[in-house]
Design an enzyme around this catalytic site. Structure first.
Site, mmCIF file in Angstrom:
data_model
loop_
_atom_site.group_PDB
_atom_site.id
_atom_site.type_symbol
_atom_site.label_atom_id
_atom_site.label_comp_id
_atom_site.label_asym_id
_atom_site.label_seq_id
_atom_site.Cartn_x
_atom_site.Cartn_y
_atom_site.Cartn_z
ATOM 1 N N THR A 15 21.088 -27.313 -36.262
ATOM 2 C CA THR A 15 22.102 -27.802 -35.313
ATOM 3 C C THR A 15 22.782 -26.604 -34.663
ATOM 4 O OG1 THR A 15 22.384 -29.689 -36.790
ATOM 5 C CG2 THR A 15 24.100 -29.344 -35.122
ATOM 6 N N ALA A 17 22.768 -24.667 -30.488
ATOM 7 C CA ALA A 17 23.102 -25.090 -29.131
ATOM 8 C C ALA A 17 22.275 -26.322 -28.728
ATOM 9 C CB ALA A 17 22.849 -23.933 -28.171
ATOM 10 N N GLY A 19 20.089 -28.272 -30.707
ATOM 11 C CA GLY A 19 20.185 -29.381 -31.671
ATOM 12 C C GLY A 19 21.532 -30.069 -31.582
ATOM 13 N N ASN A 110 11.239 -23.082 -27.001
ATOM 14 C CA ASN A 110 10.462 -22.344 -25.996
ATOM 15 C C ASN A 110 9.285 -21.636 -26.651
ATOM 16 O OD1 ASN A 110 11.897 -22.758 -23.544
ATOM 17 N ND2 ASN A 110 13.484 -21.307 -24.194
ATOM 18 N N LYS A 199 6.479 -23.013 -18.431
ATOM 19 C CA LYS A 199 7.900 -22.691 -18.700
ATOM 20 C C LYS A 199 8.084 -21.192 -18.948
ATOM 21 C CE LYS A 199 12.106 -24.558 -20.597
ATOM 22 N NZ LYS A 199 12.847 -23.459 -21.190
ATOM 23 N N ASN A 203 10.913 -17.948 -18.801
ATOM 24 C CA ASN A 203 11.435 -17.300 -20.018
ATOM 25 C C ASN A 203 10.945 -15.859 -20.187
ATOM 26 O OD1 ASN A 203 11.266 -20.509 -21.201
ATOM 27 N ND2 ASN A 203 13.176 -19.391 -21.380
ATOM 28 N N ASN A 207 14.457 -13.976 -20.214
ATOM 29 C CA ASN A 207 14.909 -13.782 -21.602
ATOM 30 C C ASN A 207 14.859 -12.303 -21.960
ATOM 31 O OD1 ASN A 207 14.702 -16.615 -21.521
ATOM 32 N ND2 ASN A 207 14.220 -16.739 -23.690
ATOM 33 N N GLU A 281 12.839 -14.179 -30.398
ATOM 34 C CA GLU A 281 11.635 -15.040 -30.399
ATOM 35 C C GLU A 281 10.479 -14.319 -29.685
ATOM 36 O OE1 GLU A 281 13.743 -18.633 -28.700
ATOM 37 O OE2 GLU A 281 12.718 -19.605 -30.376
#
Ligand SMILES: NC(=O)C1=CN([C@@H]2O[C@H](COP(=O)(O)OP(=O)(O)OC[C@H]3O[C@@H](n4cnc5c(N)ncnc54)[C@H](OP(=O)(O)O)[C@@H]3O)[C@@H](O)[C@H]2O)C=CC1
Ligand SMILES: CC(C)(CO)C(=O)C(=O)O
Length: 318
Positions: A15, A17, A19, A110, A199, A203, A207, A281
């Protein structure tokens, strides 16, 4: 008299941003939503979840059905995974604990092939789906989320017991229906892998550059050099996707570039990870697309340089 159809029980695994935002929206739409938390458990159990949303206003969920241990969660029909891809392989035990028989596990993340490491740790009876979130949202403080813009979720089937097209499509439509019931834009994706590549056209440049250059979207879009860099990186992702056999609509990169100019000033989620000294990531967003393109005999030298720079930063940061 028509019988009422039971609404699915929803579990949020991670949980943060994403979630927190989608969980709050679904709970407000009347779904029975259960939230698995880690560092923010006490804050959320005590004060609830607060979302400050530019499109939807200030939204408070209190009390929250919050858990620090998945063993305490009820069996959930849908599990929405909102953790970062860097923890996917560790999440399998929690998912197994919280999953109802034949549950649908939807990874709201992502990156490329993010479902694979989790899939191999889950039983064949569970459906795995991928969700692409087009949204600008971040954690402001424990249990406090800021939603700046957008909000759509695109859903596609990855793997599991649904073997034929119509059954898969029905499950995807059920997922799409959850978000639409919460007043959010949602669409089915016929080709999850291709959509993940598409996508990445956003990113991969934004990112990584946010971390490398320490800049959010507004300054990145205001400077002639960073604009050229973004365009060159976008072009490389598009060519990489095509080399791997995917379609990218004509003008897609230009469209994303224009959309970003109209977005509010935004720090991508990778920058928040850098700031809070969490792992970046990099495997999902850089290493896998680089490897896939290489296997298709297409080199992406600019992306490789960005990836190596970020790997250096990541090792020194965590
Ligand atoms: N934020 C955005 O606007 C967008 C994000 N995305 C993607 O969505 C995904 C989620 O990003 P985001 O929401 O920003 O990330 P956050 O860092 O805000 O949230 C991740 C959450 O997962 C929790 N978590 C991680 N591991 C566990 C665990 N083992 N048990 C329980 N909770 C766990 C974290 O808890 P803890 O606090 O303890 O670390 C944290 O609450 C990423 O793949 C991102 O790239 C996609 C589009 C937009
Ligand atoms: C900014 C946006 C909307 C780009 O698709 C996003 O979804 C992300 O940060 O991953």
């Amino acid at each position: 008299m028509m019988g009422t159809v039971a609404r699915p029980t929803i579990g949020i695994i991670g949980t943060g941003a994403i979630g927190g935002f989608y969980g709050v929206m679904l709970a407000r739409a009347g779904f029975d939503v259960h939230f698995l938390l880690r560092s923010e458990f006490s804050a959320v159990a005590e004060h609830g979840l607060q979302v400050y949303s530019a499109p939807h206003g200030a939204l408070k969920l209190n009390p929250v059905q919050a858990y620090s241990n998945a063993e305490d969660m009820p069996p959930c029909d849908w599990l929405l995974v909102g953790a970062k891809t860097t923890s996917n392989a560790d999440l399998a035990p929690a998912i197994l604990q919280a999953a109802a028989p034949n549950a649908k596990v939807l990874l709201l993340q992502n990156g490329l092939d993010v479902e694979d490491s989790l899939r191999e740790l889950l039983p064949d009876s569970l459906h795995v789906l991928g969700g692409l979130c087009y949204i600008c949202v971040h954690r402001e403080a424990p249990g406090v989320i800021t939603h700046q813009a957008l909000g759509a979720v695109h859903v596609g089937y990855h793997s599991g017991p649904a073997v034929d097209g119509p059954t898969r499509a029905a499950i995807v439509e059920e997922g799409v229906g959850l978000f639409r019931s919460a007043g959010l834009d949602s669409q089915a994706m016929a080709n999850l892998h291709q959509a993940r590549w598409q996508k990445l056209v956003w990113n991969i440049p934004y990112n990584g550059l946010s971390v490398l250059l320490g800049a959010s979207t507004t300054p990145l879009m205001a400077d002639a050099d960073s604009r050229e860099l973004i365009k060159a990186l976008m072009a490389e992702v598009v060519q990489g996707a095509i080399a791997c056999g995917h379609d990218v609509p004509a003008g897609y990169a230009e469209h994303l570039f224009m959309v970003t100019e109209k977005m509010p000033d935004y720090w991508p989620s990778m920058y928040h990870d850098f700031l809070h000294k969490r792992p970046l990531e990099l495997t999902a967003i850089y290493a896998r697309p680089l490897a896939a393109a290489k296997a298709a005999r297409y080199e992406m030298p600019r992306i490789e340089a960005l990836y190596r720079s970020l790997s250096f930063i990541d090792r020194r940061n965590t």
